[in-house]
Design an enzyme around this catalytic site. Structure first.
Site, PDB file in Angstrom:
ATOM      1  N   MET A  11       0.829  -1.024   0.388  1.00  0.00           N
ATOM      2  CA  MET A  11      -0.321  -0.134   0.312  1.00  0.00           C
ATOM      3  C   MET A  11       0.617   1.097   0.310  1.00  0.00           C
ATOM      4  O   MET A  11       1.869   1.090   0.768  1.00  0.00           O
ATOM      5  CB  MET A  11      -0.673   0.226   1.571  1.00  0.00           C
ATOM      6  CG  MET A  11      -1.725  -1.398   1.049  1.00  0.00           C
ATOM      7  SD  MET A  11      -3.690  -0.774  -0.072  1.00  0.00           S
ATOM      8  CE  MET A  11      -4.020   0.341   0.656  1.00  0.00           C
ATOM      9  N   GLU A  86      -5.329  -2.348  -9.581  1.00  0.00           N
ATOM     10  CA  GLU A  86      -5.832  -3.104  -8.903  1.00  0.00           C
ATOM     11  C   GLU A  86      -6.363  -5.159  -8.588  1.00  0.00           C
ATOM     12  O   GLU A  86      -7.472  -5.653  -9.003  1.00  0.00           O
ATOM     13  CB  GLU A  86      -7.250  -2.457  -7.949  1.00  0.00           C
ATOM     14  CG  GLU A  86      -7.667  -1.564  -7.705  1.00  0.00           C
ATOM     15  CD  GLU A  86      -6.643  -1.359  -6.122  1.00  0.00           C
ATOM     16  OE1 GLU A  86      -6.286  -1.916  -5.604  1.00  0.00           O
ATOM     17  OE2 GLU A  86      -6.656  -0.387  -5.527  1.00  0.00           O
ATOM     18  N   VAL A 168     -10.520  -9.939   1.267  1.00  0.00           N
ATOM     19  CA  VAL A 168     -10.822  -8.425   1.414  1.00  0.00           C
ATOM     20  C   VAL A 168     -11.123  -7.461   2.055  1.00  0.00           C
ATOM     21  O   VAL A 168     -12.692  -7.919   1.756  1.00  0.00           O
ATOM     22  CB  VAL A 168     -11.804  -8.653  -0.538  1.00  0.00           C
ATOM     23  CG1 VAL A 168     -11.663  -7.211  -1.562  1.00  0.00           C
ATOM     24  CG2 VAL A 168     -10.318  -9.734  -1.690  1.00  0.00           C
ATOM     25  N   CYS A 180       7.860  -2.686   6.752  1.00  0.00           N
ATOM     26  CA  CYS A 180       8.117  -3.479   7.082  1.00  0.00           C
ATOM     27  C   CYS A 180       8.401  -5.173   7.099  1.00  0.00           C
ATOM     28  O   CYS A 180       7.316  -5.061   8.044  1.00  0.00           O
ATOM     29  CB  CYS A 180      10.042  -3.628   7.300  1.00  0.00           C
ATOM     30  SG  CYS A 180       9.707  -2.855   9.212  1.00  0.00           S
TER      31      CYS A 180
END
EC number: 2.7.1.21
Length: 189
Positions: A11, A86, A168, A180
């Site tokens: 993201m 997407e 989802v 990380c």
């Protein structure tokens, strides 16, 4: 030579702004592009590619029943490029249709999406793009909590990490952080 590209990242790695930039560059040269995005992502409306910096553009929403190959062949078989945002939400069948766009119609296809979900499982679309793509590139961003490279998507609920649940859940910074490995397993360190 047409190829299938998969550009993935956590993201906030700039995937949507990159796809908008690529479309702009093609169109500035008078070349047509076909813009597509998953019909599942409705954050800015179904069929919208939207970046966090505010740029957005309409695109064909790919629904479960959409035949991507047939759409491209019927609407613009001379397109210079097909751009898909997407892509992690696509099905195996959609990915195979994109390979036909490349192989049969000789149109390059650039797909952008997440590789892994918040549980560190591959999305269906990402799995098959990793298998069938001619070129794979990681788009990098930094961890929400430190300066390291983010490779994971941490789902948050009420300030706490979530590691189980439905794959989802559409959301942005209110629900997911790029992190990380260290901060994926313990965001409090």
């Amino acid at each position: 030579m047409a190829q299938l590209f998969f550009k993935y990242g956590a993201m906030n790695s700039g995937k949507s702004i990159e796809i908008l930039k690529v479309a702009y560059n093609y169109e500035e040269q008078g070349k047509s592009v076909i813009m597509m995005t998953s019909g599942i992502d409705n954050r800015s409306g179904v069929g919208m590619i939207s970046s966090r910096i505010g740029l957005k553009r309409e695109a064909l929403p790919i629904m479960h029943e959409t035949n991507v190959f047939d759409y491209v062949k019927k609407t613009n078989p001379d397109a210079a490029c097909v751009l898909v945002d997407e892509a992690q939400f696509l099905t195996k069948e959609h990915i195979l249709q994109l390979t036909k766009v490349v192989d049969d119609l000789k149109i390059p296809v650039m797909t952008f999406g997440l590789k892994n979900d918040f549980r560190n499982e591959l999305f269906e679309g990402s799995k098959y793009l990793l298998i069938y793509a001619d070129k794979i590139e990681e788009m990098k961003t930094i961890c929400w909590f430190c300066k390291k490279k983010a490779s994971f998507n941490l789902r948050m609920l009420d300030g706490k990490p979530v590691y189980e649940g439905e794959q989802v859940q559409i959301g942005g910074n209110e629900a997911y952080y790029p992190v990380c490995r260290r901060h994926y397993f313990d965001p409090t360190v």
